[in-house]
Enzyme design. Sequence first.
Site, PDB file in Angstrom:
ATOM      1  N   ASP A   1      -5.111   1.862  10.672  1.00 58.43           N
ATOM      2  CA  ASP A   1      -6.447   1.518  11.130  1.00 58.43           C
ATOM      3  C   ASP A   1      -6.398   0.973  12.444  1.00 58.43           C
ATOM      4  OD1 ASP A   1      -8.780  -0.310  11.186  1.00 58.43           O
ATOM      5  OD2 ASP A   1      -9.255   0.592   9.029  1.00 58.43           O
TER       6      ASP A   1
ATOM      7  N   GLY B   1       0.674  -1.180   0.144  1.00 57.91           N
ATOM      8  CA  GLY B   1      -0.132  -0.066  -0.096  1.00 57.91           C
ATOM      9  C   GLY B   1       0.854   1.247  -0.108  1.00 57.91           C
TER      10      GLY B   1
HETATM   11  P1  IMP Z   1      -4.624  -2.504  10.693  1.00 57.16           P
HETATM   12  O1  IMP Z   1      -3.689  -3.518  11.254  1.00 57.16           O
HETATM   13  O2  IMP Z   1      -5.976  -2.613  11.187  1.00 57.16           O
HETATM   14  O3  IMP Z   1      -3.843  -1.015  11.392  1.00 57.16           O
HETATM   15  O4  IMP Z   1      -4.385  -2.369   9.316  1.00 57.16           O
HETATM   16  C1  IMP Z   1      -3.410  -1.915   8.456  1.00 57.16           C
HETATM   17  C2  IMP Z   1      -3.543  -2.624   7.124  1.00 57.16           C
HETATM   18  O5  IMP Z   1      -4.869  -2.721   6.650  1.00 57.16           O
HETATM   19  C3  IMP Z   1      -3.104  -1.480   6.275  1.00 57.16           C
HETATM   20  O6  IMP Z   1      -1.813  -1.623   6.083  1.00 57.16           O
HETATM   21  C4  IMP Z   1      -3.883  -1.633   4.964  1.00 57.16           C
HETATM   22  O7  IMP Z   1      -3.273  -2.634   4.022  1.00 57.16           O
HETATM   23  C5  IMP Z   1      -5.123  -2.237   5.397  1.00 57.16           C
HETATM   24  N1  IMP Z   1      -6.314  -1.174   5.604  1.00 57.16           N
HETATM   25  C6  IMP Z   1      -6.818  -0.859   6.855  1.00 57.16           C
HETATM   26  N2  IMP Z   1      -7.662  -0.025   6.578  1.00 57.16           N
HETATM   27  C7  IMP Z   1      -7.754   0.083   5.146  1.00 57.16           C
HETATM   28  C8  IMP Z   1      -8.607   0.828   4.290  1.00 57.16           C
HETATM   29  O8  IMP Z   1      -9.679   1.655   4.642  1.00 57.16           O
HETATM   30  N3  IMP Z   1      -8.560   0.607   2.843  1.00 57.16           N
HETATM   31  C9  IMP Z   1      -7.511  -0.325   2.403  1.00 57.16           C
HETATM   32  N4  IMP Z   1      -6.873  -0.937   3.096  1.00 57.16           N
HETATM   33  C10 IMP Z   1      -6.641  -0.860   4.330  1.00 57.16           C
HETATM   34 MG    MG Z   2      -0.883  -1.737   4.273  1.00 53.88          MG
END
Ligand code: IMP
Ligand code: MG
Length: 179
Positions: free
Chosen positions: A105, A48
């Site tokens: 996130d 990403g």
């Molecule tokens: P976390 O572990 O919940 O913080 O999510 C992290 C990963 O999930 C990020 O590096 C993204 O690859 C993916 N992600 C989280 N939210 C989104 C979103 O709204 N759109 C696309 N990818 C997301």
């Molecule tokens: Mg990511």
Amino acid sequence: MAVITVKDKEFTTLLTNDQIAEQIDRIAEAINTDYKDKNPLFLPVLNGSFMFASELFKRLTINTEISFIKLASYKGSSQGKVNSIIGLSETIYNRDIIVLEDIIDSGNTMSVLLEELESHFPSSIRLAALLYKPDAFKKDFKIDYTCFDIPDKFVIGFGLDYDGLGRNLTDVYSINSQL
Ligand code: IMP
Ligand code: MG
């Protein structure tokens, strides 16, 4: 404001490319100041963050290096998911590290990553994120440089995907109805 369809979902413009560029200018300036006489190693997290990394890196005037990493998760032998960093070919021992992430996130992914990076004893670690969802964040690590705080809705564009699609969009779009 544009409405687009990607695969089976509708999305609406949340951040334009101009707004994104303005914020990347701002954090690049901060990094150029904070790391003036240093040589930080940037570690963008694939997939990403490739576009964010590229735009940020172009704006840096300091001595700096970059090496892309990826977090692989696979089934461990006894207790569920195991995460490991792939692509960490540079030595991070004693280096000033700046991790680049597209979006924070829940923070789960990044907390695993930070813990593993810390086990290699870099001299410092900072984190820069293009997007941050404060209402979804469940951890307590610090995000040193953030371009945008955004609502807790699924977003795509500027490197972020929905099912592999949408990474090439130059604006960021948020989903019209929650997934
Ligand atoms: P976390 O572990 O919940 O913080 O999510 C992290 C990963 O999930 C990020 O590096 C993204 O690859 C993916 N992600 C989280 N939210 C989104 C979103 O709204 N759109 C696309 N990818 C997301
Ligand atoms: Mg990511």
